[in-house]
Structures are given as structure tokens and as C-alpha cells.
Design a protein around this motif. Structure first.
Motif, PDB file in Angstrom:
ATOM      1  N   THR A   9      37.148  40.249  38.588  1.00  0.00           N
ATOM      2  CA  THR A   9      36.269  41.270  38.004  1.00  0.00           C
ATOM      3  C   THR A   9      34.871  40.705  37.795  1.00  0.00           C
ATOM      4  O   THR A   9      33.865  41.323  38.159  1.00  0.00           O
ATOM      5  N   VAL A  10      34.812  39.503  37.216  1.00  0.00           N
ATOM      6  CA  VAL A  10      33.497  38.880  36.993  1.00  0.00           C
ATOM      7  C   VAL A  10      32.817  38.663  38.343  1.00  0.00           C
ATOM      8  O   VAL A  10      31.621  38.964  38.502  1.00  0.00           O
ATOM      9  N   ALA A  11      33.548  38.181  39.324  1.00  0.00           N
ATOM     10  CA  ALA A  11      32.959  37.923  40.647  1.00  0.00           C
ATOM     11  C   ALA A  11      32.391  39.202  41.249  1.00  0.00           C
ATOM     12  O   ALA A  11      31.297  39.212  41.816  1.00  0.00           O
ATOM     13  N   LYS A  12      33.118  40.305  41.084  1.00  0.00           N
ATOM     14  CA  LYS A  12      32.673  41.584  41.666  1.00  0.00           C
ATOM     15  C   LYS A  12      31.332  42.017  41.058  1.00  0.00           C
ATOM     16  O   LYS A  12      30.388  42.345  41.776  1.00  0.00           O
ATOM     17  N   THR A  16      35.446  57.179  34.772  1.00  0.00           N
ATOM     18  CA  THR A  16      34.683  56.518  33.712  1.00  0.00           C
ATOM     19  C   THR A  16      35.607  55.621  32.901  1.00  0.00           C
ATOM     20  O   THR A  16      35.269  54.467  32.611  1.00  0.00           O
ATOM     21  N   LEU A  17      36.764  56.158  32.550  1.00  0.00           N
ATOM     22  CA  LEU A  17      37.688  55.372  31.721  1.00  0.00           C
ATOM     23  C   LEU A  17      38.124  54.105  32.472  1.00  0.00           C
ATOM     24  O   LEU A  17      38.132  53.008  31.894  1.00  0.00           O
ATOM     25  N   ALA A  18      38.421  54.261  33.763  1.00  0.00           N
ATOM     26  CA  ALA A  18      38.843  53.097  34.553  1.00  0.00           C
ATOM     27  C   ALA A  18      37.738  52.044  34.573  1.00  0.00           C
ATOM     28  O   ALA A  18      38.002  50.842  34.443  1.00  0.00           O
ATOM     29  N   GLN A  19      36.482  52.513  34.696  1.00  0.00           N
ATOM     30  CA  GLN A  19      35.357  51.577  34.731  1.00  0.00           C
ATOM     31  C   GLN A  19      35.200  50.860  33.392  1.00  0.00           C
ATOM     32  O   GLN A  19      35.003  49.655  33.334  1.00  0.00           O
ATOM     33  N   VAL A  20      35.351  51.612  32.301  1.00  0.00           N
ATOM     34  CA  VAL A  20      35.219  50.998  30.976  1.00  0.00           C
ATOM     35  C   VAL A  20      36.346  50.005  30.738  1.00  0.00           C
ATOM     36  O   VAL A  20      36.131  48.928  30.188  1.00  0.00           O
ATOM     37  N   LEU A  21      37.553  50.352  31.193  1.00  0.00           N
ATOM     38  CA  LEU A  21      38.676  49.421  31.021  1.00  0.00           C
ATOM     39  C   LEU A  21      38.417  48.134  31.797  1.00  0.00           C
ATOM     40  O   LEU A  21      38.720  47.050  31.337  1.00  0.00           O
ATOM     41  N   GLU A  22      37.770  48.279  32.957  1.00  0.00           N
ATOM     42  CA  GLU A  22      37.425  47.096  33.747  1.00  0.00           C
ATOM     43  C   GLU A  22      36.344  46.279  33.033  1.00  0.00           C
ATOM     44  O   GLU A  22      36.459  45.063  32.887  1.00  0.00           O
ATOM     45  N   PHE A  23      35.299  46.987  32.547  1.00  0.00           N
ATOM     46  CA  PHE A  23      34.209  46.330  31.793  1.00  0.00           C
ATOM     47  C   PHE A  23      34.764  45.458  30.665  1.00  0.00           C
ATOM     48  O   PHE A  23      34.266  44.386  30.396  1.00  0.00           O
ATOM     49  N   ALA A  30      24.070  50.747  33.420  1.00  0.00           N
ATOM     50  CA  ALA A  30      25.312  50.223  32.837  1.00  0.00           C
ATOM     51  C   ALA A  30      25.842  49.014  33.605  1.00  0.00           C
ATOM     52  O   ALA A  30      26.210  47.996  33.015  1.00  0.00           O
ATOM     53  N   GLU A  31      25.841  49.089  34.952  1.00  0.00           N
ATOM     54  CA  GLU A  31      26.473  48.022  35.741  1.00  0.00           C
ATOM     55  C   GLU A  31      25.713  46.704  35.630  1.00  0.00           C
ATOM     56  O   GLU A  31      26.311  45.640  35.479  1.00  0.00           O
ATOM     57  N   SER A  32      24.371  46.755  35.717  1.00  0.00           N
ATOM     58  CA  SER A  32      23.618  45.492  35.685  1.00  0.00           C
ATOM     59  C   SER A  32      23.735  44.833  34.320  1.00  0.00           C
ATOM     60  O   SER A  32      23.846  43.608  34.208  1.00  0.00           O
ATOM     61  N   ALA A  33      23.730  45.652  33.256  1.00  0.00           N
ATOM     62  CA  ALA A  33      23.833  45.063  31.911  1.00  0.00           C
ATOM     63  C   ALA A  33      25.212  44.442  31.702  1.00  0.00           C
ATOM     64  O   ALA A  33      25.332  43.330  31.176  1.00  0.00           O
ATOM     65  N   ILE A  34      26.256  45.125  32.140  1.00  0.00           N
ATOM     66  CA  ILE A  34      27.594  44.594  31.908  1.00  0.00           C
ATOM     67  C   ILE A  34      27.830  43.369  32.793  1.00  0.00           C
ATOM     68  O   ILE A  34      28.516  42.420  32.396  1.00  0.00           O
TER      69      ILE A  34
END
Ligand code: F3S
Length: 414
Positions: free
Chosen positions: A18-21, A67-74, A165-169
Motif C-alpha cells: 500500500t505504501v509503495a503504491k 470511497t470507503l474502500a479507499q479510506v480503509l486502504e488509507f 487527498a491522495e498526495s497528502a495521504i
């Protein structure tokens, strides 16, 4: 872009897939933006850590699940930089409802628990600096709220580009950020001089009108103001929000006031255009932001960006012994940590006794849950966005005009 061994390891999955992605996205974005290296991140303000609000109800279940899937990944990996949350799309204490279901609330509760376990600071505010998140001069930040980015770049001299959202996370997960834009010294100079001939005084809406004007004439550039005194935190908040509403600025300078502009020469490094801000400019902006077709109003919104404790105190003092006009709804939006102190001081109780509401975690433009048809405020940003999001008629005026409208139901501004 040059990467260190530590950064290469992250890219190769040393901290998990996940971090690598997300880190790969950040590195690619940095390459596109011409960054030569990645720099350590000191502070992240992350958006998108929220359930989808009304979207989750019925309108678009697929988007809500995504959205929920993305937040769970975050929130599945620990953060490598201090990370605070931007507003949520749901206010759990908003009794207007706005179509939010129990399922939406359960989504949000789940996200709260996941984010807490990932080490994220649950500030749920667009103005982290009113909730104690205050970077120092020169610190590298990856903040998402445009007004807060402008505030910390300009008033503090911290450094943040405008983020999604993506760049900050990705910055939060990896602890790194590509060095481009206003993170670099050479991109922090002024592109335009604005000589302020119509002084904004102490009314917050006036700082908003000036900021909106500056945003319009600056576009993506950086203006430097002359003729301005040192603003209060509340005035600087309005100026920052409006600069980023009228245009796409990341920062401004005030000659003789802000940390990087001891004088004009310190920030004007090449010949730039010089324009004036006059009374007629102010009147044009105020009239552009007034779309009321009747003086009868039914909705009053304060706290955009989220109110400081001093703003809550001032509003509370004005409502002592008064009542909100029947059929009018008054909302003051703030960070929940500010509300907690205001409750201890008895300020919230006074506002509620008058019939007003102190709400947290979001705002009407974000929840898209307004009230009535005609809204007045002292905040240029809320007026600008709410009319677009919900179709409200709006007007912006002084705190006196707004409070008078709250207790009489009649707008006498502009
Ligand atoms: Fe804050 Fe943006 Fe709403 S600045 S009050 S979240 S419109």
C-alpha cells in the motif's frame, strides 16, 4: 529525480504494497512537476478520510463503497508524519439530517476508529491552526485545505503546495514529499503588488472582500499587499480563505508584516504589475457575492473557515439574553476541540439558549445540507460555495448585520 536508498526501499515495497503504491504516485507526480528530490514532511492535513455522506445513502452506492474502500486502504498503515484530518462529509451532531442515514453514520464511526488506530489526529477541521496544529517557519507540510495552505505559507512561513487527498495521504504514509512549487525559495516571490487604498478595518467580511479581489487578479500567482496592518488571526483566516476562493493562490505576502516580507524588496525580485484596491473594487465584490432576491432571510452561517474560540466568544456575547428569530436557523461551525473549550466557558450554552447551534467536523458546503433558501454570513468562502452547492441565495456582511439578521429575520447589509 534523485532518490535515497531509504526512499528506494519504500518504492520497492519495503514498507508494504500500500505504501509503495501511494509513494509511486507521489514520485511520479514530483517528476512531472520538475522536483529534483524528496524532502521530509513535518505535517500533513489529510482530506478524504470520511464517509460519503448523502452519497452513501442512495444516490450513488457504488461511489460510496469506492470511497470507503479507499479510506480503509488509507488507514491500513501507520502514518510516518504527524497527520490531522480535514473536515468530514458528515456532521454526526447535525440535527438537520440532510439525508444522512444510520448506515452513513456507521461508516463514519468505522472510519473514525480506523483513523485513530493509524495514528491520525482526529481534528476534523478546515482550520487546523485554530485546533493547535501550527507548523513553524520553514517546515514542510502537505496540507489539503486551500485556505489553510495559504494561511500557513503566508502568515507563518511554513511551506505547503495545494494538495488533494491522495498526495497528502501518500506524504503521510511515506513521510516524504517532492520539492517543487512554493516549497522552493525561488517560487515564493511576489508576482503582483496590490496597494490597498480601501483599508479593511476590523470587520472580517472586509478582509474577505479584499482577499477575493486579490485572488481574482492574481490567478495562480502570489500577490504582495502594501498598506495593510498586521491582521488578527480571524482576519488572516478570512483573507487566506478568500484569496484561495477568488483565485488559485497558494500564498500572499503583506509588506512589513508577514515573515518573509520585511519590506517589498524582500519579495519582489523582478518587475511586476502594480494595481490598487479601492472602495469601488470592494463594492463590486460585495455586490457580486449578494444574490438575495428578498431581505427576508432564514439561514445564518458563521465559522468559515472554522471559528476561533474568540469568534465563538464574541458571537455568544452578542446573543446573551436574545432569541434567534422564529423560522431562522443560526449555525456556528468550529473544530470540536474549540467547541469543548467553549462549552467549558459556558459560551455554547448561551448560544443554544438563544436558539443557535454550534456544530463541528464539517460545514454546510461540505455536507451539502443547508437550511431554508436565503443564507447570510460574514464569510466570503461559504457564500461563494454554498450558492453553488445547494442553490441558496446568499449575502456577506459585517457581524452586526449578520447577528441582526439572525434575531430579526431581515437582512440590512450591503
Ligand atoms: Fe471550512 Fe471549507 Fe467549509 S473552509 S467551513 S470546510 S467551505
Amino acid at each position: 529525480m534523485k532518490l535515497t536508498d531509504e526512499q528506494r526501499l519504500l518504492l520497492d515495497g519495503g514498507a508494504g504494497d500500500t505504501v509503495a503504491k501511494y509513494f509511486r504516485l507521489l514520485v511520479e507526480w514530483g517528476r512531472v512537476m520538475g522536483a529534483e528530490r524528496l524532502v521530509k514532511v513535518d505535517s500533513v492535513h489529510a482530506s478524504g478520510i470520511t464517509a460519503s455522506g448523502r452519497v452513501a445513502s442512495a444516490v450513488n452506492r457504488e461511489a460510496a463503497q469506492k470511497t470507503l474502500a479507499q479510506v480503509l486502504e488509507f488507514t491500513s498503515v501507520p502514518m510516518r508524519a504527524p497527520t490531522a484530518t480535514h473536515v468530514a462529509r458528515i456532521c454526526l451532531e447535525d440535527d438537520k439530517g440532510g439525508g444522512v442515514t444510520d448506515e452513513d453514520k456507521a461508516f463514519q464511526q468505522l472510519i473514525i476508529e480506523r483513523a485513530r488506530r493509524a495514528g491520525i489526529q482526529l481534528t476534523w477541521t478546515c482550520a487546523p491552526y485554530v485546533a493547535g496544529i501550527l507548523p513553524s517557519k520553514g517546515q514542510i507540510c502537505a496540507w489539503t485545505e486551500s485556505s489553510a495552505v495559504v494561511y500557513i505559507n503566508s502568515m507563518i512561513g511554513a511551506r505547503s503546495t495545494r494538495n488533494g487527498a491522495e498526495s497528502a495521504i501518500a506524504a503521510a504514509m511515506s513521510g516524504w514529499f517532492p520539492e517543487f512549487g512554493v516549497l522552493r525559495d525561488e517560487n515564493r516571490g511576489a508576482d503582483l503588488i496590490i496597494d490597498v487604498e480601501h483599508a479593511p478595518g476590523t470587520e472580517l467580511c472586509e478582509w474577505g472582500f479584499l482577499g477575493y479581489f486579490a485572488g481574482e487578479v492574481s490567478g495562480l500567482g502570489t500577490p504582495v499587499f502594501t498598506g495593510l496592518p498586521s491582521p488578527s488571526q480571524e482576519a488572516a483566516k478570512q483573507l487566506s480563505a478568500a484569496v484561495a476562493t477568488g483565485g488559485g493562490c497558494s500564498m500572499f505576502h503583506i509588506a512589513g508584516v508577514t515573515p518573509e516580507a520585511p519590506d517589498l524588496a524582500a519579495v519582489v525580485h523582478r518587475p511586476v504589475q502594480r494595481i490598487r484596491y479601492t472602495r469601488s473594487d470592494r463594492d463590486r465584490i460585495a455586490s457580486k457575492l449578494n444574490t438575495l432576491t428578498s431581505s427576508q432571510i432564514d439561514y445564518v452561517v458563521l465559522g468559515c473557515p472554522h471559528a476561533t474560540l474568540e469568534e465563538v466568544r464574541t458571537i455568544s456575547a452578542r446573543l446573551e439574553g436574545k432569541k434567534i428569530f422564529p423560522g431562522v436557523r443560526l449555525e456556528i461551525w468550529t473544530a470540536w476541540s474549540v467547541k469543548a473549550v467553549a462549552q467549558r466557558m459556558g459560551l455554547v450554552q448561551v448560544i443554544e439558549a438563544a436558539g443557535g447551534k454550534v456544530l463541528t467536523d464539517s460545514c454546510p458546503s461540505i455536507t451539502r445540507a443547508g437550511f431554508g433558501k436565503r443564507m447570510v454570513t460574514n464569510a466570503v468562502k461559504q457564500a461563494n460555495y454554498l450558492q453553488g452547492m445547494t442553490g441558496h441565495e446568499v449575502a456577506v456582511g459585517t457581524l452586526d448585520q449578520v447577528m441582526s439578521a439572525a434575531t430579526t429575520g431581515v437582512w440590512s447589509g450591503n
